[in-house]
Design an enzyme around this catalytic site. Structure first.
Site, mmCIF file in Angstrom:
data_model
loop_
_atom_site.group_PDB
_atom_site.id
_atom_site.type_symbol
_atom_site.label_atom_id
_atom_site.label_comp_id
_atom_site.label_asym_id
_atom_site.label_seq_id
_atom_site.Cartn_x
_atom_site.Cartn_y
_atom_site.Cartn_z
ATOM 1 N N HIS A 69 53.717 35.364 37.978
ATOM 2 C CA HIS A 69 52.068 35.090 36.269
ATOM 3 C C HIS A 69 51.546 35.930 36.586
ATOM 4 C CE1 HIS A 69 48.373 35.058 38.659
ATOM 5 N NE2 HIS A 69 48.863 34.044 39.562
ATOM 6 N N SER A 135 55.305 40.672 33.012
ATOM 7 C CA SER A 135 54.115 41.284 32.348
ATOM 8 C C SER A 135 53.087 41.478 33.616
ATOM 9 C CB SER A 135 52.176 40.685 32.252
ATOM 10 O OG SER A 135 51.894 40.948 31.589
#
Length: 312
Positions: A69, A135
């Site tokens: 994540h 990201s």
């Protein structure tokens, strides 16, 4: 009958309004638990390298995917996406140090975060796996693939940090002015952050939203520390060094996915990654933002399934 229906609606609204913060937090956790169960995950906690790491696993006999994540997120980011992947995929979704239920650490340097994922892979005893990063998690995944290429079956980058595009994003423009919109300090900045990150907002019904706002705002000071370490990595490993590291070592199959409407990391960064990883396939979603796997889990899962199937 109309008056009775209206009275029932008002009563329900008053009941929901009366939910305490504790009740909201409990409902929010139950929703996450349900999402984990639906995706087939079980939750684990173990001492990994220098931290106590929380991670989700769905054991199966197919391709192994590690899902990494982004900044200020956690492994729940992947729940809806994981539910759309084939049932025979073996999935691992860790909480990075300082995120989710994993413990804090002395350093959040991205190279250190990659080392912790290496330690997790060794702890689990898994063979070559596909690493999927969004990201900040994309930059960590790219570093992992470059440092430990024999571990990696393929590198999948989703709106990844690490290399900049030709065009400056709204996020970087604000950051230059001294404002970090990725760190929410109150409800208003939380809503601005959500709007910046997500072009398509996933459903988050009340009373779950207040619980998420509280959880996010309570992390503000820690997020400032993590972000500072992330910037320090960026300064230590500048664009030229990062590009060289990737281009010289990432020779495995790769996939670059991006939301064209990303206002955090501009879509022009796709070219920078493609230049560094010429063998990479590219998929751009015209209607999505910074977190495609959360905004359109089905489309993102389909793209990755087709890519992984072409390798395994």
């Amino acid at each position: 009958m109309h008056n009775l229906t209206r009275l029932a609606a008002i009563s329900l609204a008053l009941l929901l309004t009366a939910c305490t913060a504790h009740q909201q937090d409990t409902l929010y956790q139950k929703a996450l638990d349900l999402g984990e169960w639906k995706a087939g995950f079980t939750e684990h906690q173990a001492q990994i390298a220098d931290i106590d790491m929380n991670y989700l696993i769905r054991e199966a006999d197919g391709p192994i995917l590690m899902l990494v994540h982004g900044f200020s997120a956690n492994n729940s980011t992947w729940l809806q996406f994981a539910d759309k992947l084939p049932d025979h995929y073996y999935l691992i979704a860790p909480d990075l140090a300082g995120h989710g239920k994993s413990s804090e650490a002395d350093s959040y340097d991205l190279e250190k975060q990659a080392e912790r994922l290496k330690a997790l892979a060794e702890h689990l005893g898994i063979g070559p796996f596909h690493i999927v990063g969004n990201s900040m998690g994309g930059a960590i995944s790219a570093i992992y693939a470059a440092r430990y290429p024999s571990d990696i079956a393929s590198l999948i980058l989703i709106d990844s940090a690490g290399l900049d595009g030709e065009n400056q994003s709204q996020f970087f423009a604000e950051l230059e002015k001294g404002n970090n919109p990725l760190i929410a300090t109150d409800e208003a900045s939380f809503e601005y952050r959500m709007d910046l990150i997500l072009e398509k907002q996933p459903p988050l019904p009340w009373p779950l939203r207040p619980a998420l706002i509280r959880e996010t705002v309570e992390r503000a000071e820690l997020n400032k520390v993590i972000f500072a370490d992330m910037l320090a990595t960026r300064e230590k490993m500048d664009q030229e060094e990062m590009s060289r590291l990737i281009s010289e070592n990432v020779t495995m199959p790769a996939l670059i996915m991006w939301g064209e409407k990303d206002r955090v990391l501009d879509v022009s960064a796709v070219k920078a990654f493609k230049d560094a990883i010429p063998q990479a396939e590219v998929k751009i979603y015209s209607d999505l933002g910074h977190v495609p796997m959360l905004e359109d889990p089905a489309a993102s899962a389909e793209t990755i399934t087709q890519f992984v199937s072409s390798i395994d």
